[in-house]
Design a protein around this motif. Structure first.
Motif, mmCIF file in Angstrom:
data_model
loop_
_atom_site.group_PDB
_atom_site.id
_atom_site.type_symbol
_atom_site.label_atom_id
_atom_site.label_comp_id
_atom_site.label_asym_id
_atom_site.label_seq_id
_atom_site.Cartn_x
_atom_site.Cartn_y
_atom_site.Cartn_z
ATOM 1 N N LYS A 56 68.507 50.370 73.740
ATOM 2 C CA LYS A 56 68.748 50.734 75.136
ATOM 3 C C LYS A 56 67.460 50.640 75.957
ATOM 4 N N ARG A 60 66.577 47.901 78.935
ATOM 5 C CA ARG A 60 66.221 48.391 80.268
ATOM 6 C C ARG A 60 64.839 47.909 80.700
ATOM 7 N N LYS A 61 63.886 47.903 79.772
ATOM 8 C CA LYS A 61 62.542 47.423 80.106
ATOM 9 C C LYS A 61 62.578 45.933 80.463
ATOM 10 N N ARG A 62 63.342 45.155 79.707
ATOM 11 C CA ARG A 62 63.461 43.720 79.996
ATOM 12 C C ARG A 62 64.109 43.458 81.340
ATOM 13 N N LYS A 63 65.069 44.305 81.730
ATOM 14 C CA LYS A 63 65.752 44.154 83.018
ATOM 15 C C LYS A 63 64.922 44.735 84.165
ATOM 16 N N GLY A 64 63.892 45.495 83.830
ATOM 17 C CA GLY A 64 63.072 46.113 84.858
ATOM 18 C C GLY A 64 63.704 47.351 85.466
ATOM 19 N N THR A 65 64.621 47.984 84.719
ATOM 20 C CA THR A 65 65.299 49.183 85.232
ATOM 21 C C THR A 65 64.774 50.465 84.624
ATOM 22 N N LEU A 66 63.673 50.365 83.934
ATOM 23 C CA LEU A 66 63.098 51.560 83.316
ATOM 24 C C LEU A 66 61.725 51.811 83.875
#
Length: 66
Positions: A56, A60-66
């Motif tokens: 998870k 999220r880190k790859r999507k830039g949402t973290l």
């Protein structure tokens, strides 16, 4: 228990957070390495699904949402 070294590349924000923890634990004389090991120990000793949590966070880190 034997220790093994491995390299970790972390975002600057994570490095700053770890450095803040090092400063807050100044009375212990803890190094960055010791702090990171403590964080990892706390994570793996929880009773959660580590693979699921890791996936998870990675997504999220790859999507830039973290």
């Amino acid at each position: 228990m034997a220790k093994e070294k491995f390299g970790v590349a972390a975002d600057e924000e994570i490095v700053q957070e770890v450095d803040e923890l090092v400063a807050e634990c100044d009375d212990l004389g803890a190094s960055r390495s010791e702090i990171v090991e403590a964080i990892l120990t706390a994570f793996v000793q929880t009773e959660s699904d580590h693979a699921r949590q890791t996936r998870k966070v990675t997504i999220r880190k790859r999507k830039g949402t973290l």
